[in-house]
Each structure stands twice: as C-alpha cells, then as structure tokens.
Design a protein around this motif. Sequence first.
Motif, mmCIF file in Angstrom:
data_model
loop_
_atom_site.group_PDB
_atom_site.id
_atom_site.type_symbol
_atom_site.label_atom_id
_atom_site.label_comp_id
_atom_site.label_asym_id
_atom_site.label_seq_id
_atom_site.Cartn_x
_atom_site.Cartn_y
_atom_site.Cartn_z
ATOM 1 N N GLU A 19 0.823 -1.207 0.000
ATOM 2 C CA GLU A 19 0.000 0.000 0.000
ATOM 3 C C GLU A 19 0.860 1.262 0.000
ATOM 4 O O GLU A 19 0.554 2.238 -0.682
ATOM 5 C CB GLU A 19 -0.942 -0.003 1.204
ATOM 6 N N MET A 20 1.966 1.225 0.753
ATOM 7 C CA MET A 20 2.851 2.384 0.797
ATOM 8 C C MET A 20 3.497 2.598 -0.571
ATOM 9 O O MET A 20 3.637 3.739 -1.027
ATOM 10 C CB MET A 20 3.919 2.180 1.878
ATOM 11 N N ALA A 21 3.882 1.517 -1.229
ATOM 12 C CA ALA A 21 4.465 1.615 -2.562
ATOM 13 C C ALA A 21 3.451 2.219 -3.536
ATOM 14 O O ALA A 21 3.793 3.110 -4.321
ATOM 15 C CB ALA A 21 4.930 0.242 -3.046
ATOM 16 N N GLN A 22 2.231 1.760 -3.451
ATOM 17 C CA GLN A 22 1.196 2.273 -4.349
ATOM 18 C C GLN A 22 0.938 3.757 -4.103
ATOM 19 O O GLN A 22 0.837 4.537 -5.038
ATOM 20 C CB GLN A 22 -0.091 1.477 -4.163
ATOM 21 N N ARG A 23 0.864 4.165 -2.864
ATOM 22 C CA ARG A 23 0.607 5.573 -2.531
ATOM 23 C C ARG A 23 1.764 6.485 -2.905
ATOM 24 O O ARG A 23 1.553 7.605 -3.323
ATOM 25 C CB ARG A 23 0.349 5.731 -1.037
ATOM 26 N N SER A 24 2.992 6.015 -2.704
ATOM 27 C CA SER A 24 4.164 6.877 -2.874
ATOM 28 C C SER A 24 4.719 6.878 -4.291
ATOM 29 O O SER A 24 5.402 7.824 -4.678
ATOM 30 C CB SER A 24 5.271 6.442 -1.913
ATOM 31 N N PRO A 29 11.151 -2.574 -3.328
ATOM 32 C CA PRO A 29 12.604 -2.598 -3.074
ATOM 33 C C PRO A 29 13.166 -1.220 -2.723
ATOM 34 O O PRO A 29 14.072 -1.116 -1.888
ATOM 35 C CB PRO A 29 13.185 -3.127 -4.392
ATOM 36 N N THR A 30 12.638 -0.162 -3.325
ATOM 37 C CA THR A 30 13.116 1.182 -2.990
ATOM 38 C C THR A 30 12.769 1.522 -1.553
ATOM 39 O O THR A 30 13.600 2.076 -0.822
ATOM 40 C CB THR A 30 12.513 2.227 -3.954
ATOM 41 N N LEU A 31 11.563 1.194 -1.117
ATOM 42 C CA LEU A 31 11.189 1.446 0.276
ATOM 43 C C LEU A 31 12.099 0.681 1.224
ATOM 44 O O LEU A 31 12.541 1.223 2.249
ATOM 45 C CB LEU A 31 9.728 1.076 0.516
ATOM 46 N N ARG A 32 12.396 -0.563 0.904
ATOM 47 C CA ARG A 32 13.310 -1.342 1.743
ATOM 48 C C ARG A 32 14.702 -0.720 1.754
ATOM 49 O O ARG A 32 15.357 -0.648 2.793
ATOM 50 C CB ARG A 32 13.381 -2.793 1.255
ATOM 51 N N TYR A 33 15.162 -0.273 0.594
ATOM 52 C CA TYR A 33 16.475 0.365 0.488
ATOM 53 C C TYR A 33 16.504 1.647 1.313
ATOM 54 O O TYR A 33 17.467 1.885 2.050
ATOM 55 C CB TYR A 33 16.800 0.655 -0.977
ATOM 56 N N ALA A 59 4.362 7.570 6.738
ATOM 57 C CA ALA A 59 3.818 7.778 5.391
ATOM 58 C C ALA A 59 4.065 9.215 4.935
ATOM 59 O O ALA A 59 4.358 9.457 3.760
ATOM 60 C CB ALA A 59 2.330 7.452 5.362
ATOM 61 N N GLU A 60 3.971 10.156 5.850
ATOM 62 C CA GLU A 60 4.256 11.560 5.501
ATOM 63 C C GLU A 60 5.727 11.733 5.137
ATOM 64 O O GLU A 60 6.068 12.470 4.212
ATOM 65 C CB GLU A 60 3.867 12.479 6.651
ATOM 66 N N LEU A 65 9.870 12.328 0.847
ATOM 67 C CA LEU A 65 10.968 11.754 0.069
ATOM 68 C C LEU A 65 10.570 11.568 -1.390
ATOM 69 O O LEU A 65 11.385 11.767 -2.296
ATOM 70 C CB LEU A 65 11.422 10.426 0.675
ATOM 71 N N ALA A 66 9.321 11.200 -1.621
ATOM 72 C CA ALA A 66 8.837 11.030 -2.996
ATOM 73 C C ALA A 66 8.903 12.362 -3.745
ATOM 74 O O ALA A 66 9.293 12.408 -4.918
ATOM 75 C CB ALA A 66 7.419 10.467 -3.008
ATOM 76 N N CYS A 67 8.533 13.443 -3.069
ATOM 77 C CA CYS A 67 8.623 14.770 -3.699
ATOM 78 C C CYS A 67 10.071 15.120 -4.020
ATOM 79 O O CYS A 67 10.373 15.607 -5.118
ATOM 80 C CB CYS A 67 8.014 15.833 -2.787
ATOM 81 N N LEU A 68 10.948 14.875 -3.069
ATOM 82 C CA LEU A 68 12.363 15.186 -3.281
ATOM 83 C C LEU A 68 12.939 14.342 -4.417
ATOM 84 O O LEU A 68 13.671 14.839 -5.267
ATOM 85 C CB LEU A 68 13.154 14.976 -1.997
#
Length: 153
Positions: A19-24, A29-33, A59-60, A65-68
């Motif tokens: 869910e976090m991957a879908q939202r972000s 793998p990037t989230l794990r990294y 999540a915030e 980080l997604a914006c950056l």
Amino acid sequence: MATTKDGRERAEWPLTIQEMAQRSGFSEPTLRYYEKVGLLGAVPRDDSSGHRRYDTPLAERVGALACLRSSGMSVADMRRYLALLDEGDRAAAAEQRDLFARHADRLAAEIERLRVRQAYLRAKADMWDARHRGDAAAETHAVEQVERALQDF
C-alpha cells in the motif's frame, strides 16, 4: 476503510509495504532500500507476521521523500535534508535554503543540456526532412543549425 485482497474491510492505517508503494510511487525494493540506508529509520513491524507497517508520520516522511526524489534529488541530499529537519526550522533554515538552491542550479544546468540536445535533434530532423523533400536550401540551413548545436555540446 480500505479492503484486503479477500474483500474484508480493514483500518486504513498502518499501511502495508504494498500500500505504501502504491501511494508513494516508490517500488517495494526502494522502500526497503530507503529503510536500510536510514532515510526512513526502522519501519515498525507487525507483531504476528513481521511485515512492515507504515503509520501516518512515516507515510508523511515517505511522501516528502517522494517529492524530493521526483525533483531528482540524490539520496545523499535527501539524507542531508532530513538531518537538517532534525535540527529545527530556524537553526537549519540557511542550510536548507542552500541545499535547495544548489539542487535548483543543478536542474537548471541539466535543463540547458537538454535544450542543446533538443536543438541538435530538431536540426537533424529538419536536415533529413529537407533531404527527403529534395530542398537543398533548407538542407543547407539545417546543416548550419546542426553545426551550431554541436558547438554548444
């Protein structure tokens, strides 16, 4: 309420890694990294399954980080941004300003490089179009444009 794969309702928070991957927009793998390199800290785990669970503050952070990352910021600069956040707004404001200004300058240089490449490709397309049409004057003009673009490389 969100639903599970089998259609049962469940509370929206905390989110699974999927869910976090879908939202972000990040891959799992990037989230794990990002967790491994310290950008997220330790992601809480579900007691029964051991799976990662992303609460609202986390999540915030992922959203920031997604914006950056979408702006092209490096992991090192993202790490510096987060470290400066921990120092507080006022104490780190000048360094945050400088971090973002440097990144904006890098993007401006990258945009200029892309404009030069685009001019070159447009000129080459014009040259081949003129050659296809048998227009020698237009081809000569396009070749001159190609040569000018090559000088900017």
